[in-house]
Write a protein that holds these residues in place. Structure first.
Motif, PDB file in Angstrom:
ATOM      1  N   LYS A  18      16.977  38.010 -16.270  1.00  0.00           N
ATOM      2  CA  LYS A  18      16.434  37.672 -17.393  1.00  0.00           C
ATOM      3  C   LYS A  18      14.357  37.844 -16.947  1.00  0.00           C
ATOM      4  O   LYS A  18      14.210  37.028 -16.557  1.00  0.00           O
ATOM      5  CB  LYS A  18      16.510  36.349 -17.231  1.00  0.00           C
ATOM      6  N   SER A  40       8.243  23.454 -23.604  1.00  0.00           N
ATOM      7  CA  SER A  40       9.543  23.287 -22.740  1.00  0.00           C
ATOM      8  C   SER A  40      10.145  24.573 -22.260  1.00  0.00           C
ATOM      9  O   SER A  40      10.084  25.556 -23.249  1.00  0.00           O
ATOM     10  CB  SER A  40      10.488  22.521 -22.494  1.00  0.00           C
ATOM     11  N   GLY A  41       9.654  25.643 -21.112  1.00  0.00           N
ATOM     12  CA  GLY A  41      11.338  26.387 -20.776  1.00  0.00           C
ATOM     13  C   GLY A  41       9.832  27.890 -21.204  1.00  0.00           C
ATOM     14  O   GLY A  41      10.300  28.747 -21.370  1.00  0.00           O
ATOM     15  N   CYS A  42       8.344  27.464 -21.882  1.00  0.00           N
ATOM     16  CA  CYS A  42       8.118  28.324 -22.642  1.00  0.00           C
ATOM     17  C   CYS A  42       7.034  29.383 -21.081  1.00  0.00           C
ATOM     18  O   CYS A  42       6.373  30.584 -21.221  1.00  0.00           O
ATOM     19  CB  CYS A  42       6.357  28.381 -22.923  1.00  0.00           C
ATOM     20  N   GLY A  43       7.270  29.380 -20.115  1.00  0.00           N
ATOM     21  CA  GLY A  43       6.753  30.132 -18.304  1.00  0.00           C
ATOM     22  C   GLY A  43       5.628  29.843 -18.802  1.00  0.00           C
ATOM     23  O   GLY A  43       5.367  30.485 -17.214  1.00  0.00           O
ATOM     24  N   LYS A  44       4.979  28.385 -18.289  1.00  0.00           N
ATOM     25  CA  LYS A  44       3.454  28.222 -17.978  1.00  0.00           C
ATOM     26  C   LYS A  44       4.336  27.621 -16.435  1.00  0.00           C
ATOM     27  O   LYS A  44       3.090  28.165 -15.554  1.00  0.00           O
ATOM     28  CB  LYS A  44       3.275  26.442 -18.000  1.00  0.00           C
ATOM     29  N   ARG A  45       5.091  27.380 -16.246  1.00  0.00           N
ATOM     30  CA  ARG A  45       5.237  26.845 -14.344  1.00  0.00           C
ATOM     31  C   ARG A  45       5.371  28.403 -13.657  1.00  0.00           C
ATOM     32  O   ARG A  45       4.944  28.740 -12.284  1.00  0.00           O
ATOM     33  CB  ARG A  45       6.798  25.415 -14.220  1.00  0.00           C
ATOM     34  N   THR A  46       5.699  29.337 -14.512  1.00  0.00           N
ATOM     35  CA  THR A  46       6.045  30.614 -14.422  1.00  0.00           C
ATOM     36  C   THR A  46       5.581  31.468 -14.220  1.00  0.00           C
ATOM     37  O   THR A  46       4.599  32.044 -12.243  1.00  0.00           O
ATOM     38  CB  THR A  46       7.814  31.290 -14.999  1.00  0.00           C
ATOM     39  N   HIS A 205       1.717  18.934 -20.061  1.00  0.00           N
ATOM     40  CA  HIS A 205       2.660  19.245 -21.118  1.00  0.00           C
ATOM     41  C   HIS A 205       1.503  18.099 -22.360  1.00  0.00           C
ATOM     42  O   HIS A 205       2.280  17.941 -23.929  1.00  0.00           O
ATOM     43  CB  HIS A 205       3.917  18.163 -21.315  1.00  0.00           C
TER      44      HIS A 205
HETATM   45  N1  LIG Z   1      14.275  29.441 -10.552  1.00  0.00           N
HETATM   46  C1  LIG Z   1      14.493  30.142 -12.028  1.00  0.00           C
HETATM   47  N2  LIG Z   1      16.095  31.211 -12.100  1.00  0.00           N
HETATM   48  C2  LIG Z   1      16.353  31.316 -13.383  1.00  0.00           C
HETATM   49  N3  LIG Z   1      15.696  30.899 -14.458  1.00  0.00           N
HETATM   50  C3  LIG Z   1      14.177  30.278 -14.271  1.00  0.00           C
HETATM   51  C4  LIG Z   1      13.908  29.699 -12.491  1.00  0.00           C
HETATM   52  N4  LIG Z   1      12.288  29.221 -13.174  1.00  0.00           N
HETATM   53  C5  LIG Z   1      12.807  29.226 -14.588  1.00  0.00           C
HETATM   54  N5  LIG Z   1      13.668  29.872 -15.140  1.00  0.00           N
HETATM   55  C6  LIG Z   1      13.688  30.226 -16.317  1.00  0.00           C
HETATM   56  O1  LIG Z   1      11.709  30.307 -17.348  1.00  0.00           O
HETATM   57  C7  LIG Z   1      11.853  30.385 -18.689  1.00  0.00           C
HETATM   58  C8  LIG Z   1      10.077  30.212 -18.026  1.00  0.00           C
HETATM   59  O2  LIG Z   1      10.714  28.412 -17.328  1.00  0.00           O
HETATM   60  P1  LIG Z   1       9.472  27.878 -16.741  1.00  0.00           P
HETATM   61  O3  LIG Z   1       9.294  26.532 -15.444  1.00  0.00           O
HETATM   62  O4  LIG Z   1       8.141  29.096 -16.609  1.00  0.00           O
HETATM   63  O5  LIG Z   1       8.920  26.792 -18.703  1.00  0.00           O
HETATM   64  P2  LIG Z   1       7.583  26.143 -18.386  1.00  0.00           P
HETATM   65  O6  LIG Z   1       6.831  26.317 -19.407  1.00  0.00           O
HETATM   66  O7  LIG Z   1       7.259  25.580 -16.892  1.00  0.00           O
HETATM   67  O8  LIG Z   1       8.859  24.792 -18.439  1.00  0.00           O
HETATM   68  P3  LIG Z   1       8.361  22.718 -18.369  1.00  0.00           P
HETATM   69  O9  LIG Z   1       7.382  23.081 -19.120  1.00  0.00           O
HETATM   70  O10 LIG Z   1       9.986  22.641 -19.729  1.00  0.00           O
HETATM   71  O11 LIG Z   1       8.255  23.869 -16.766  1.00  0.00           O
HETATM   72  C9  LIG Z   1      12.470  29.293 -18.517  1.00  0.00           C
HETATM   73  O12 LIG Z   1      13.589  29.345 -19.765  1.00  0.00           O
HETATM   74  C10 LIG Z   1      13.766  29.525 -17.269  1.00  0.00           C
HETATM   75  O13 LIG Z   1      15.510  28.422 -18.120  1.00  0.00           O
END
Ligand SMILES: Nc1ncnc2c1ncn2[C@@H]1O[C@H](COP(=O)(O)OP(=O)(O)OP(=O)(O)O)[C@@H](O)[C@H]1O
Lengths: 252, 301
Positions: A18, A40-46, A205
């Motif tokens: 994915k 949420s889940g947009c990828g910021k933390r990633t 957020h």
């Molecule tokens: N360790 C992981 N394994 C598989 N998928 C992941 C993992 N970490 C995050 N994801 C997926 O990657 C996508 C981006 O996640 P991320 O945590 O970067 O979002 P975010 O914007 O920081 O969300 P939030 O604001 O909820 O923390 C999400 O769809 C999440 O489900």
């Protein structure tokens, strides 16, 4: 404009099959605070965790593209992630001090890197605690467990711990989201203060928080960087319709 | 009030009976042993040297042998067990085949009857390892030096027996450490080894002590694994060398019950020895519990 501190190019991150981040390009400037916003889940933390190579620690995560820190690509195989993390510090969402004394928490990074002599250690600990606006509160109890501090104090301790090794960049993952309003205010003041010395990237957020602490924002939406620019301008008159919709949903 | 249904009543009666039965048998076993054994526990019986008839006591070398064997076992199995657990939980990839094999080997090891450990210890440690050492270093010696039953081999055999307990409890303790704490350490530029040494192990200390306690409890009372690997029936002194044979309280109980010149006359000594064995196991346990408690207090301070 001078060269950016960190220049991210074509950054993609995959969790297994994915893809979570798509070809993100973003410049992070010296002595500026960059806020990453988006649903949420947009990828910021990633994105954030790619910058200090935390993805190396999770099996199945794969990062492509390049992250230039002062022109040197951090994703190069020959670059030691341990070295990267000493140059780019991180503060986490929930305060996560070690179950050790306050002093040992702040000294941790210095000790593992063997950065200072034991004589210089306590000076450095004091300096870091002062930088995190915690010194006055803990100077008489440095030997007590970090667990005895309040949540807000613990988070400032984590900030002290991160700045103790004198990193070049600080990453913060929603550092105030687990705290009460007063503790949040203190952390935000601290971010503004630290932003005068470091390049800071903060995930948040809260639009009002982004407005208060940051110079630039980057708006993420389903794994893509949709828009980035000066905080005031982007929040008040966003160019892209996703940003507009998101901000409208937030405020209206 | 609602009337208690017959099913409920039966269930509580059965539970009550079970509790009484369990507690009752514990008290009966311990009581009978203590009542019969305690009177013979004179200083001479406990701390004296063995005389011609084991019924007269003189258990000091036996006690020392038991303690030495248990400590050696602990020294051998704890570092190995903890290292294995750390490797399994911190180093091995989650999908690693090797880790899977090691895990199932450890599970199977735990299910092996202890007499089999004894035979394995004889074949592997005494004859194979000891034999190799002798043929390499002691080729000129007249008799076997390492290739004979000794406290060293008994302790190692026991260490193998108690290894699974240490590995499993340590792994359990490592699993409870929050991911956040590991990440914090890595984010500060710690290497994996530093994370393990400075964060993970201190965090897991009390869990590791639990493993030690369980290993000691198990190891101190086992006779079968030492039977062919080092224990001797009667000798006048405690072991002073890792290559010495040794006496062991557990084995001594067996000898007094079956091999004494006058089994009838040896009865009180038999119970006295059992009481000592229990006391020793308890005190080793309590020592480990105290150390665990200290390590917890240390982690909080
Ligand atoms: N360790 C992981 N394994 C598989 N998928 C992941 C993992 N970490 C995050 N994801 C997926 O990657 C996508 C981006 O996640 P991320 O945590 O970067 O979002 P975010 O914007 O920081 O969300 P939030 O604001 O909820 O923390 C999400 O769809 C999440 O489900």
């Amino acid at each position: 404009m001078s060269d950016p501190k960190i220049d991210v190019r074509d950054l993609s991150v995959f969790y297994g099959k994915k893809q979570a981040l798509f070809d993100v390009g973003l410049a992070i400037r010296e002595r500026r605070v960059m806020a990453l916003i988006g649903p949420s889940g947009c990828g910021k933390r990633t994105f954030l965790r790619a910058l200090n190579r935390m993805h190396d620690l999770s099996e199945g995560a794969r990062v492509t593209g390049s992250i230039l820190l002062d022109g040197e690509d951090l994703l190069d195989e020959r670059v030691d992630p341990v070295e990267v993390r000493r140059r780019i510090g991180m503060v986490f969402q929930r305060p996560n001090p070690f179950p050790k004394s306050i002093f040992d928490n702040v000294a941790f990074g210095l000790r593992v890197a063997n950065l200072v002599t034991s004589a210089g250690l306590s000076d450095r600990v004091e300096e870091s605690l002062r930088a995190a606006a915690l010194w006055e509160e803990v100077k008489d109890r440095l030997d007590e467990s970090a667990m005895s501090l309040s949540g807000g104090q613990q988070q400032r301790l984590c900030i002290a711990r991160a700045v103790a090794v004198r990193p070049e960049v600080l990453l913060m993952d929603e550092p105030a989201s687990a705290l009460d309003p007063i503790a949040t205010e203190k952390i935000e003041e601290l971010i503004v203060e630290l932003g005068k010395k470091y390049a800071i990237v903060i995930v948040t957020h809260s639009m009002s928080e982004a407005a208060r602490v940051s110079d630039h924002v980057g708006f993420f939406y389903s794994g893509k960087l949709v828009e980035s620019g000066g905080t005031k301008q982007t929040l008040e008159s966003p160019k892209e319709k996703e940003t507009q919709a998101y901000l409208a949903g937030r405020f209206g | 009030m609602k009337r208690v249904s017959r099913g409920d009543w039966l269930l509580s009666a059965a539970t009550g009976a079970a509790v009484v039965l369990v507690l009752g048998s514990l008290v009966a076993i311990l009581g009978a042993i203590v009542v019969r054994g305690a009177p013979v526990l004179s200083p001479k019986f406990v701390f004296g040297s063995p005389g011609a008839d084991p019924a007269d006591g003189g258990l000091l070398p036996v006690i020392l042998g038991t303690v030495a064997c248990t400590l050696l076992m602990t020294v051998a199995c704890v570092p190995l067990g903890v290292t294995t657990a750390v490797w399994l939980s911190e180093y091995a990839p989650r999908t690693s085949t090797l880790a899977g094999i090691v895990r199932s080997a450890i599970r199977n090891l735990a299910a092996v009857p202890s007499i089999v450990f004894g035979l394995f210890g004889l074949g592997f440690f005494v004859l194979f390892v000891g034999g190799k050492i002798d043929s390499v270093f002691y080729a000129q010696a007249t008799g076997p030096v390492f290739a004979r039953p000794a406290i060293l081999w008994s302790s190692l055999t026991l260490a193998l027996l108690t290894l699974p307990v240490v590995v499993v409890t340590t792994e359990e303790a490592l699993r409870t450490i929050p991911r956040d704490v590991r990440e914090a350490a890595f984010a500060l530029g710690a290497t994996r080894l530093q994370v393990v040494w400075r964060v993970i192990l201190p965090h897991a200390k009390s869990g590791i002590w639990t493993g030690v306690i369980l290993a000691v409890s198990r190891g101190a009372g086992e006779v079968a694994p030492i039977l062919f690997t080092g224990v001797v029936g009667w000798q006048s002194r405690a072991p002073t060398d890792a290559r010495d044979g040794f006496m062991h309280l557990g084995n001594h109980v067996y000898l007094l019950a079956t091999q004494a010149p006058d089994v009838e006359r040896a009865q009180p000594a038999l119970y006295g020895t059992v009481v000592l064995l229990l006391l020793l196991t308890f005190s080793l346990n309590i020592a480990a519990v105290i150390l665990r408690h200290r390590s917890r207090a240390g982690a909080r301070a």
